[in-house]
Write an enzyme that holds these catalytic residues in place. Structure first.
Site, PDB file in Angstrom:
ATOM      1  N   GLY A  51       0.836  -1.200   0.000  1.00  0.00           N
ATOM      2  CA  GLY A  51       0.000   0.000   0.000  1.00  0.00           C
ATOM      3  C   GLY A  51       0.867   1.244   0.000  1.00  0.00           C
ATOM      4  CB  CYS A  78       5.349  -4.126   0.323  1.00  0.00           C
ATOM      5  SG  CYS A  78       6.141  -2.523   0.150  1.00  0.00           S
ATOM      6  CE1 TYR A  79       1.194   1.122   5.450  1.00  0.00           C
ATOM      7  CE2 TYR A  79      -0.625  -0.446   5.440  1.00  0.00           C
ATOM      8  CZ  TYR A  79      -0.051   0.728   5.896  1.00  0.00           C
ATOM      9  OH  TYR A  79      -0.719   1.499   6.817  1.00  0.00           O
ATOM     10  CG  HIS A 164       5.705  -5.695  -4.488  1.00  0.00           C
ATOM     11  ND1 HIS A 164       4.432  -5.481  -4.019  1.00  0.00           N
ATOM     12  CD2 HIS A 164       6.442  -4.653  -4.049  1.00  0.00           C
ATOM     13  CE1 HIS A 164       4.390  -4.352  -3.330  1.00  0.00           C
ATOM     14  NE2 HIS A 164       5.597  -3.826  -3.335  1.00  0.00           N
ATOM     15  CD  GLU A 166       2.689  -8.332  -5.412  1.00  0.00           C
ATOM     16  OE1 GLU A 166       3.450  -9.090  -4.799  1.00  0.00           O
ATOM     17  OE2 GLU A 166       2.462  -7.170  -5.047  1.00  0.00           O
ATOM     18  CG  ASP A 222      -9.438  -4.909 -22.423  1.00  0.00           C
ATOM     19  OD1 ASP A 222      -8.879  -6.011 -22.529  1.00  0.00           O
ATOM     20  OD2 ASP A 222      -8.877  -3.893 -21.970  1.00  0.00           O
ATOM     21  CE  LYS A 366      -5.537  -5.811 -23.332  1.00  0.00           C
ATOM     22  NZ  LYS A 366      -6.260  -4.522 -23.256  1.00  0.00           N
TER      23      LYS A 366
END
Ligand code: XMP
Length: 510
Positions: A51, A78-79, A164, A166, A222, A366
């Site tokens: 965050g 992280c946060y 991170h 992810e 999209d 995506k």
């Protein structure tokens, strides 16, 4: 399932997505959700996202310390890790800012870093960090500037990483999440993205019923996948409108029309509004103003078309949109805590808009959209198309927009994209385009001085547009494109290649 608590990080949804792509269902909840709700959901694990705040900031999102005594394995990212540190009595301090690729030394693998090399590339994006090691925690990894880059407390099943996992740039990020999800949380692999299409179609049917949907179709991935899903769900109660803003790529209107006639849509309408867009954009150079004008004009054009169609089809009451998750996070509409970067044209709806919004892809990235698209039979040529922003060339022409500049960008872009396709690089990059800078520079052509525009070639690799790296295209290829542009496009005497990553830059220019 794994619960992801959202503290407003730009990559929060990516965490859930990565877990789902491992075959485990994952849901995102706001950080202040009650402990009872969490317990009722019976998650096998919890992940605390990153965050933008500092844990001591006034109003910064906090965590109920009791969460850590539920016995549910918890990973703070992280946060999320800093909050964990704070709860366990450690100081969280502002240190050297670490952004981008860093090397982590694996001190001990534990369960979390199992299978990782001694030295790994990770993605960092933080200013604060935990200063000490709480009791019962041990260090798994460190970087030059961060002594506690990965920690664990086996007894309490608590884990923290300052980087991170992810993000694709953390090269072993997937292994770390896999270790957490399967080895630590003992989850079973039972979630398949294919099931998503049927779930979404059922949801659309439930929401729309026998009413009709009008939708802006751009021919991009999209909106086409969203339109096809809607079409599967409600058939001919779907009306697709293609608005030619005049800010589209060369030959695009004809291409899109071709696609939709092949897809067998009964109600496909083409509106040429280019003169109106250009008129409203005249003299405007502020990026946010441009985006707002385009957004509002888009809605105006739609409203006019809706009114016209309503006379014929009174049941139209929904506006379909191909908005995907990164569009929402980047407009900071998805969370109380994320900071605003750009307004998304799709989301600047004026209150007077009477249509209800339906966004079937709102929680997807995506690549999920592409998988879904394939699943419901959207042509692979279309699925492989690079993303193109709603505001179109307007945000690739820095400063004021004129018809001449549009033509210039269209021509240069056409050359770049054709060459990428011809040489087999198109499918290797996430997105490529040409942008026009609002400056002129001196050159020499045929022994004469020139004073002309400069264009930028932008080509990036990415997995989800949240982070991106510049594509390492061969020098000979870039040289050929540069030569062709300078020779074939009027008023351009210089071509540069953008070698900036996202972050700190964004993919688009405005
Ligand atoms: P940035 O420039 O924020 O872009 O790194 C991330 C991705 O989003 C696309 N983009 C948009 N798409 N409407 C859209 O439909 C928009 O207003 C918009 N702005 C950026 C961009 O092309 C990239 O793929």
């Amino acid at each position: 399932m794994i619960i992801v608590l959202n503290f407003g990080g730009q990559t929060c949804h990516l965490i859930a997505k990565r877990v789902r792509s491992l075959g485990v269902y994952s849901e995102i909840l706001p950080y202040d959700v009650s402990l009872d709700r969490i317990k009722n959901m019976k998650p096998r694990g919890i992940i605390l996202s990153g965050g933008p705040s500092s844990v001591y900031d006034k109003g910064a999102p906090q965590i109920d310390a009791k969460l850590f005594s539920l016995g549910i394995p918890t990973l703070g990212i992280c946060y999320g890790m800093q909050l964990m540190g704070k709860v366990f009595g450690e100081v969280v301090a502002r240190r050297i800012k670490e952004y981008g690729n860093k090397r982590v030394t694996v001190v001990k693998q534990g369960s979390l870093l199992k299978g990782l090399k001694k030295n790994e590339q990770v993605w960092m994006s933080h200013g604060d960090q935990v200063e000490g090691l709480p009791t019962d925690f041990s260090v798994l990894g460190k970087t030059e500037d961060c002594p506690y880059a990965a920690v664990e407390n086996i007894r309490a099943k608590l884990y923290g990483v300052q980087f991170h996992p992810e993000v694709a740039h953390t090269l072993s990020g997937e292994s770390i999440l896999r270790n957490f999800v399967f080895d630590i949380c003992k989850c079973k692999k039972d979630f398949v993205i294919k099931d998503f299409a049927q779930k979404l179609i059922r949801e659309i049917k439930g929401t729309v019923g026998s009413e009709s949907v009008i939708m802006g179709a751009s021919g991009g991935v999209d909106s086409t996948v969203a339109a096809t899903l809607l079409h599967e769900a409600i058939g001919d109660n779907l009306h697709c409108v293609f608005v030619d803003t005049g800010l589209i790529r060369k030959g695009e209107a004809e291409e899109v029309k071709g696609y939709f006639s092949e897809l067998d849509f009964k109600h496909f309408h083409m509106v040429d509004a280019s003169a109106l867009f250009l008129k409203r954009l005249r003299g405007v150079s502020d990026p946010e103003k441009k985006r707002k004008i385009i957004g509002h004009t888009f809605i105006d054009v739609f409203e006019r078309k809706v009114k016209e169609l309503e006379r014929k089809f009174p049941a139209i009451s929904f506006l379909g949109q191909g908005t995907i998750y990164p569009d929402r996070i980047e407009s900071a509409q998805s969370s109380k805590t994320a900071s605003k970067i750009k307004s998304h044209h799709n989301l600047t709806l004026p209150d007077k808009m009477k249509l209800k919004v339906i966004e079937p892809l709102r929680d997807l990235y995506k690549d999920d959209v592409r998988v879904l698209g394939k699943e419901i039979g959207v042509a692979s040529e279309l699925i492989g198309r690079h993303p193109f922003p709603g505001p179109g060339l307007a945000i690739r022409i820095l400063g004021e927009i004129t018809p001449r500049k549009i033509r210039l960008v269209q021509e240069a872009d056409f050359i770049f994209i054709s060459e990428l396709k011809k040489q087999g690089y198109y499918d290797q990059v996430w997105q490529a385009f040409v942008a026009l800078l609002p400056v002129k520079s001196v050159g020499v052509m045929g022994d004469a001085r020139t004073y002309e525009y400069m264009v930028v070639l932008r080509a990036v690799t990415s997995r989800d547009a949240m982070t991106a790296d510049w594509a390492k295209l061969p020098a000979a290829f870039l040289e050929r494109v540069s030569n062709r542009i300078v020779n074939e496009v009027e008023s351009v005497n210089r071509v540069v290649y953008d070698i900036t990553q996202k972050p700190p830059a964004t993919i688009e220019y405005e």
